[in-house]
Write a protein that holds these residues in place. Structure first.
Motif, PDB file in Angstrom:
ATOM      1  N   ALA A 132      17.011  39.814 -32.418  1.00  0.00           N
ATOM      2  CA  ALA A 132      16.604  38.648 -31.643  1.00  0.00           C
ATOM      3  C   ALA A 132      16.606  38.976 -30.157  1.00  0.00           C
ATOM      4  CB  ALA A 132      17.548  37.491 -31.920  1.00  0.00           C
ATOM      5  N   GLN A 133      15.595  38.513 -29.471  1.00  0.00           N
ATOM      6  CA  GLN A 133      15.518  38.669 -28.025  1.00  0.00           C
ATOM      7  C   GLN A 133      16.181  37.457 -27.376  1.00  0.00           C
ATOM      8  OE1 GLN A 133      14.322  41.488 -26.681  1.00  0.00           O
ATOM      9  NE2 GLN A 133      13.990  42.203 -28.768  1.00  0.00           N
ATOM     10  N   VAL A 134      17.246  37.697 -26.663  1.00  0.00           N
ATOM     11  CA  VAL A 134      18.019  36.619 -26.058  1.00  0.00           C
ATOM     12  C   VAL A 134      17.936  36.739 -24.547  1.00  0.00           C
ATOM     13  CG1 VAL A 134      20.308  35.579 -25.893  1.00  0.00           C
ATOM     14  CG2 VAL A 134      19.591  36.666 -28.025  1.00  0.00           C
ATOM     15  N   THR A 135      17.646  35.615 -23.904  1.00  0.00           N
ATOM     16  CA  THR A 135      17.592  35.600 -22.442  1.00  0.00           C
ATOM     17  C   THR A 135      18.989  35.304 -21.903  1.00  0.00           C
ATOM     18  OG1 THR A 135      17.110  33.250 -22.318  1.00  0.00           O
ATOM     19  CG2 THR A 135      15.214  34.735 -22.514  1.00  0.00           C
TER      20      THR A 135
ATOM     21  N   GLU B 153      19.979  32.976 -20.161  1.00  0.00           N
ATOM     22  CA  GLU B 153      20.288  31.542 -20.180  1.00  0.00           C
ATOM     23  C   GLU B 153      20.728  31.049 -21.560  1.00  0.00           C
ATOM     24  OE1 GLU B 153      16.996  32.558 -19.198  1.00  0.00           O
ATOM     25  OE2 GLU B 153      17.720  32.880 -17.172  1.00  0.00           O
ATOM     26  N   GLU B 154      20.509  31.822 -22.600  1.00  0.00           N
ATOM     27  CA  GLU B 154      20.838  31.400 -23.958  1.00  0.00           C
ATOM     28  C   GLU B 154      22.243  31.844 -24.346  1.00  0.00           C
ATOM     29  OE1 GLU B 154      16.495  31.444 -26.048  1.00  0.00           O
ATOM     30  OE2 GLU B 154      17.501  33.363 -25.799  1.00  0.00           O
ATOM     31  N   ARG B 155      22.847  31.104 -25.246  1.00  0.00           N
ATOM     32  CA  ARG B 155      24.165  31.448 -25.757  1.00  0.00           C
ATOM     33  C   ARG B 155      24.048  31.859 -27.226  1.00  0.00           C
ATOM     34  NH1 ARG B 155      27.989  26.472 -24.010  1.00  0.00           N
ATOM     35  NH2 ARG B 155      26.465  25.682 -22.550  1.00  0.00           N
ATOM     36  N   VAL B 156      24.813  32.844 -27.604  1.00  0.00           N
ATOM     37  CA  VAL B 156      24.855  33.297 -28.993  1.00  0.00           C
ATOM     38  C   VAL B 156      26.287  33.217 -29.470  1.00  0.00           C
ATOM     39  CG1 VAL B 156      24.440  35.234 -30.553  1.00  0.00           C
ATOM     40  CG2 VAL B 156      22.927  34.873 -28.595  1.00  0.00           C
TER      41      VAL B 156
END
Length: 67
Positions: A54-57, A59-62
């Motif tokens: 997954a490509q996560v920026t 600003e995103e939380r995982v």
């Protein structure tokens, strides 16, 4: 690689098995020998699925949750 398998007697005869370490990985066989052969195919099939990263920026939380 070694992996644990849970084998069950099928109500209609034969056996079915599940692989707890691989969710959704299960198979069946009329004889124990057929079950073992099918288990090898099922595990190989479950492990050979392409999973893209997954490509996560920033600003995103995982996070992970247990259900």
């Amino acid at each position: 690689m070694k992996i644990k398998v849970v084998v069950h007697d099928a109500e209609e005869g034969g056996y079915w098995a599940e692989v707890p370490a691989i969710p959704g990985c299960a198979t069946q066989g009329e004889t124990f020998e057929e079950l073992i052969q099918n288990l090898y195919e099922a595990v190989e099939g479950c492990l050979s699925v392409d999973v893209s990263i997954a490509q996560v920026t920033p600003e995103e939380r995982v996070f992970e949750i247990a259900v």
